[in-house]
Design an enzyme around this catalytic site. Sequence first.
Site, short mmCIF file in Angstrom:
data_model
loop_
_atom_site.label_atom_id
_atom_site.label_comp_id
_atom_site.label_asym_id
_atom_site.label_seq_id
_atom_site.Cartn_x
_atom_site.Cartn_y
_atom_site.Cartn_z
N ASP A 254 -31.05 7.07 28.00
CA ASP A 254 -30.14 5.95 27.79
C ASP A 254 -30.46 4.79 28.74
O ASP A 254 -31.28 4.91 29.65
CB ASP A 254 -28.68 6.39 27.89
CG ASP A 254 -28.31 6.92 29.27
OD1 ASP A 254 -28.72 6.31 30.28
OD2 ASP A 254 -27.59 7.92 29.35
N LYS A 255 -29.80 3.68 28.52
CA LYS A 255 -30.09 2.46 29.27
C LYS A 255 -29.92 2.64 30.78
O LYS A 255 -30.64 2.02 31.57
CB LYS A 255 -29.16 1.34 28.78
CG LYS A 255 -29.43 -0.02 29.39
CD LYS A 255 -28.48 -1.08 28.88
CE LYS A 255 -28.69 -1.39 27.43
NZ LYS A 255 -27.90 -2.57 26.98
#
Length: 232
Positions: free
Chosen positions: A107-108
């Site tokens: 994820d980011k």
Amino acid sequence: MPALKRLDQLLSNLGYCSRKEARYLLKDKRVTIKGEFAKSPALKVDPATVRVDGEALDSPDGILVMLNKPLGYVCSHDNNEGMRIYDLLPERWEFRNPKIVSVGRLDKDTSGLILVTDDTKLVHQLTSPKHHVDKVYQVTVDSPLQADIIDAFAKGVVLGEGAEQCLPAKIEIISDNVANVTLNEGKYHQVRRMFAACGYHVEALHRSQFGQYKLQDLAQGEWQTVAPSSEV
């Protein structure tokens, strides 16, 4: 004897142009075969003998790279989702067929090792639950880690009331707030949720290893070509 491929299809599959556009590359004398200018896009060729602008074809046998993903990047092809890991790779690769994809996702807010390939069979091998491929993460949490978390992870953490129990995982406490975690599942935000179930908030998450592939000294935002592992 190497497999011969139609020239225009080869150039299109490797992202140099569309099949229709291949004739313009030939017309502009940008493509050579064994040192001679290519004359027909329909010619069957050995990829090893083809040059575009004097350079050998880019990874004609397929792509597998290891990328050190920085924070803030997403593992998506969608430009609307922000900075993409594919923006860190050669632009031509996005036009290849088969398409390059990440092996799993980060994820980011997670940094570290991500594999990118156009080999769909390899993606399946590395992500299929039946292969039990280990991933190693360095985790920083908001409070000192207690020893009882080692047993909790070894037994399999339950991700909230009524949720499925995780498979056993290994945790090695490195310092008060830092640990290395080894697991071979890929549930949604699994590492963060496992720590949350044990009363901790993850402040930083970094993947250092995926199966046999290790980041070692690869700098953030950098990538390198790697060979497919036989130990999947």
